[in-house]
Design a protein around this motif. Structure first.
Motif, PDB file in Angstrom:
ATOM      1  N   ASN A   1      44.256  49.175  33.640  1.00 48.68           N
ATOM      2  CA  ASN A   1      45.069  49.178  34.857  1.00 48.68           C
ATOM      3  C   ASN A   1      44.638  47.962  35.690  1.00 48.68           C
ATOM      4  N   ALA A   2      45.230  46.814  35.375  1.00 49.32           N
ATOM      5  CA  ALA A   2      44.826  45.559  36.003  1.00 49.32           C
ATOM      6  C   ALA A   2      45.018  45.577  37.511  1.00 49.32           C
ATOM      7  N   GLN A   3      46.141  46.121  37.964  1.00 44.99           N
ATOM      8  CA  GLN A   3      46.401  46.133  39.402  1.00 44.99           C
ATOM      9  C   GLN A   3      45.362  46.970  40.141  1.00 44.99           C
ATOM     10  N   GLY A   4      44.962  48.097  39.557  1.00 43.82           N
ATOM     11  CA  GLY A   4      43.922  48.927  40.168  1.00 43.82           C
ATOM     12  C   GLY A   4      42.598  48.186  40.271  1.00 43.82           C
ATOM     13  N   VAL A   5      42.249  47.436  39.231  1.00 45.84           N
ATOM     14  CA  VAL A   5      41.006  46.652  39.235  1.00 45.84           C
ATOM     15  C   VAL A   5      41.031  45.635  40.370  1.00 45.84           C
ATOM     16  N   VAL A   6      42.134  44.919  40.481  1.00 44.69           N
ATOM     17  CA  VAL A   6      42.238  43.863  41.499  1.00 44.69           C
ATOM     18  C   VAL A   6      42.268  44.467  42.903  1.00 44.69           C
ATOM     19  N   ASP A   7      43.015  45.551  43.075  1.00 41.09           N
ATOM     20  CA  ASP A   7      43.062  46.196  44.395  1.00 41.09           C
ATOM     21  C   ASP A   7      41.669  46.657  44.827  1.00 41.09           C
TER      22      ASP A   7
ATOM     23  N   LYS B   1      29.509  42.798  40.561  1.00 38.67           N
ATOM     24  CA  LYS B   1      30.374  43.566  39.653  1.00 38.67           C
ATOM     25  C   LYS B   1      31.861  43.549  40.025  1.00 38.67           C
ATOM     26  N   PRO B   2      32.254  43.727  41.281  1.00 38.20           N
ATOM     27  CA  PRO B   2      33.690  43.676  41.584  1.00 38.20           C
ATOM     28  C   PRO B   2      34.314  42.320  41.231  1.00 38.20           C
ATOM     29  N   TYR B   3      33.565  41.252  41.438  1.00 39.59           N
ATOM     30  CA  TYR B   3      34.048  39.919  41.116  1.00 39.59           C
ATOM     31  C   TYR B   3      34.224  39.769  39.603  1.00 39.59           C
ATOM     32  N   LEU B   4      33.231  40.263  38.862  1.00 37.28           N
ATOM     33  CA  LEU B   4      33.265  40.145  37.409  1.00 37.28           C
ATOM     34  C   LEU B   4      34.496  40.833  36.822  1.00 37.28           C
ATOM     35  N   LEU B   5      34.747  42.064  37.224  1.00 36.63           N
ATOM     36  CA  LEU B   5      35.879  42.796  36.665  1.00 36.63           C
ATOM     37  C   LEU B   5      37.213  42.157  37.056  1.00 36.63           C
ATOM     38  N   ALA B   6      37.311  41.684  38.286  1.00 35.72           N
ATOM     39  CA  ALA B   6      38.549  41.011  38.706  1.00 35.72           C
ATOM     40  C   ALA B   6      38.749  39.713  37.926  1.00 35.72           C
ATOM     41  N   ALA B   7      37.697  38.940  37.772  1.00 41.41           N
ATOM     42  CA  ALA B   7      37.804  37.681  37.018  1.00 41.41           C
ATOM     43  C   ALA B   7      38.196  37.962  35.568  1.00 41.41           C
ATOM     44  N   ARG B   8      37.615  38.989  34.974  1.00 42.75           N
ATOM     45  CA  ARG B   8      37.950  39.330  33.579  1.00 42.75           C
ATOM     46  C   ARG B   8      39.420  39.718  33.450  1.00 42.75           C
ATOM     47  N   VAL B   9      39.925  40.473  34.411  1.00 40.57           N
ATOM     48  CA  VAL B   9      41.335  40.854  34.369  1.00 40.57           C
ATOM     49  C   VAL B   9      42.225  39.615  34.456  1.00 40.57           C
ATOM     50  N   PHE B  10      41.919  38.733  35.383  1.00 39.86           N
ATOM     51  CA  PHE B  10      42.727  37.520  35.513  1.00 39.86           C
ATOM     52  C   PHE B  10      42.642  36.662  34.246  1.00 39.86           C
ATOM     53  N   LEU B  11      41.476  36.623  33.614  1.00 44.53           N
ATOM     54  CA  LEU B  11      41.352  35.887  32.351  1.00 44.53           C
ATOM     55  C   LEU B  11      42.208  36.513  31.254  1.00 44.53           C
ATOM     56  N   ILE B  12      42.214  37.827  31.175  1.00 47.88           N
ATOM     57  CA  ILE B  12      43.017  38.519  30.160  1.00 47.88           C
ATOM     58  C   ILE B  12      44.477  38.122  30.274  1.00 47.88           C
ATOM     59  N   TYR B  13      44.954  37.973  31.501  1.00 43.59           N
ATOM     60  CA  TYR B  13      46.359  37.651  31.727  1.00 43.59           C
ATOM     61  C   TYR B  13      46.603  36.155  31.930  1.00 43.59           C
ATOM     62  N   ASP B  14      45.614  35.325  31.560  1.00 40.51           N
ATOM     63  CA  ASP B  14      45.739  33.864  31.649  1.00 40.51           C
ATOM     64  C   ASP B  14      46.073  33.375  33.058  1.00 40.51           C
ATOM     65  N   GLN B  15      45.595  34.076  34.062  1.00 42.43           N
ATOM     66  CA  GLN B  15      45.794  33.674  35.452  1.00 42.43           C
ATOM     67  C   GLN B  15      44.526  32.954  35.922  1.00 42.43           C
ATOM     68  N   TYR B  16      44.365  31.728  35.429  1.00 41.86           N
ATOM     69  CA  TYR B  16      43.119  31.006  35.618  1.00 41.86           C
ATOM     70  C   TYR B  16      42.870  30.595  37.064  1.00 41.86           C
ATOM     71  N   GLU B  17      43.900  30.237  37.786  1.00 44.47           N
ATOM     72  CA  GLU B  17      43.719  29.867  39.198  1.00 44.47           C
ATOM     73  C   GLU B  17      43.256  31.080  40.001  1.00 44.47           C
ATOM     74  N   ASP B  18      43.847  32.241  39.736  1.00 33.59           N
ATOM     75  CA  ASP B  18      43.416  33.464  40.422  1.00 33.59           C
ATOM     76  C   ASP B  18      41.979  33.809  40.052  1.00 33.59           C
ATOM     77  N   ALA B  19      41.647  33.646  38.782  1.00 31.77           N
ATOM     78  CA  ALA B  19      40.278  33.918  38.331  1.00 31.77           C
ATOM     79  C   ALA B  19      39.293  32.977  39.024  1.00 31.77           C
ATOM     80  N   LYS B  20      39.690  31.709  39.132  1.00 30.42           N
ATOM     81  CA  LYS B  20      38.813  30.739  39.801  1.00 30.42           C
ATOM     82  C   LYS B  20      38.624  31.090  41.272  1.00 30.42           C
TER      83      LYS B  20
END
Length: 190
Positions: A41-47, A61-80
């Motif tokens: 549930n990517a949106q739940g992770v980010v929220d 930890k919150p940063y790590l999980l959010a960055a991993r989600v953005f990486l999964i969806y190739d949203q590199y700018e958001d991950a950065k």
């Protein structure tokens, strides 16, 4: 307990109940975010990333999980932006968060010059990671990412050496074999 037994929906329900009583209870955000991650549930992770860092911005930890989600969806700018926020909040980077940082930089790089920073991070990480103590699920990914950086620079032989090391560390990762085949094709080593 619910997260550790794989009952993620129950974990989310319990965290929801806790947060209704106390909207600032930080451990409930961390637990729910982890459950959401496991449920894909990517949106739940980010929220919950945003909620958690409002309560306490200093834990990785919150940063790590959010960055991993953005990486999964190739949203590199958001991950950065997640990584940049962690640095801004002076978070102590875990091995996995450092790895994510390097991977994001690699994915955003467009030149050999831009690939120097992720290479530096990955080489430092490779030298310092203790497989028994790291928070990374698969440390072989470090060698794999280094191989990808070499490949991006058309340095096929060092890329193959790093891939060989990654494959030795984790021979079950099919992606490593596919990339090795692509590099050999680029070298015209049919």
């Amino acid at each position: 307990v619910w997260v550790s037994t794989g009952a993620y929906e129950k974990a989310v329900d319990k965290c929801d109940q806790i947060l209704k009583l106390d909207g600032g209870y930080y451990p409930a955000y961390l637990t729910r975010q982890q459950a959401y991650f496991e449920m894909h549930n990517a949106q739940g992770v980010v929220d919950d990333y945003y909620r958690a860092i409002e309560v306490y911005p200093g834990y990785y930890k919150p940063y790590l999980l959010a960055a991993r989600v953005f990486l999964i969806y190739d949203q590199y700018e958001d991950a950065k932006s997640v990584i940049d926020r962690a640095a801004e909040n002076q978070v102590e980077f875990s091995d996995w968060l450092r790895f994510c940082h390097a991977k994001i930089l690699r994915c955003l790089s467009r030149s050999e010059e831009e690939r120097k920073e992720p290479m530096r991070i990955l080489k430092e990480l490779k030298a310092s990671v203790n497989p028994a103590e790291t928070d990374m699920e698969d440390p072989s990914e470090i060698s794999f990412e280094i191989a990808l950086l070499y490949w991006d620079d058309d340095r096929f032989d060092p890329a193959l050496e790093c891939l060989k090391e990654a494959m030795r560390q984790n021979p079950s990762k099919g992606q490593y074999f596919m990339v090795k085949g692509e590099i050999l094709r680029c070298k015209e080593d049919y």
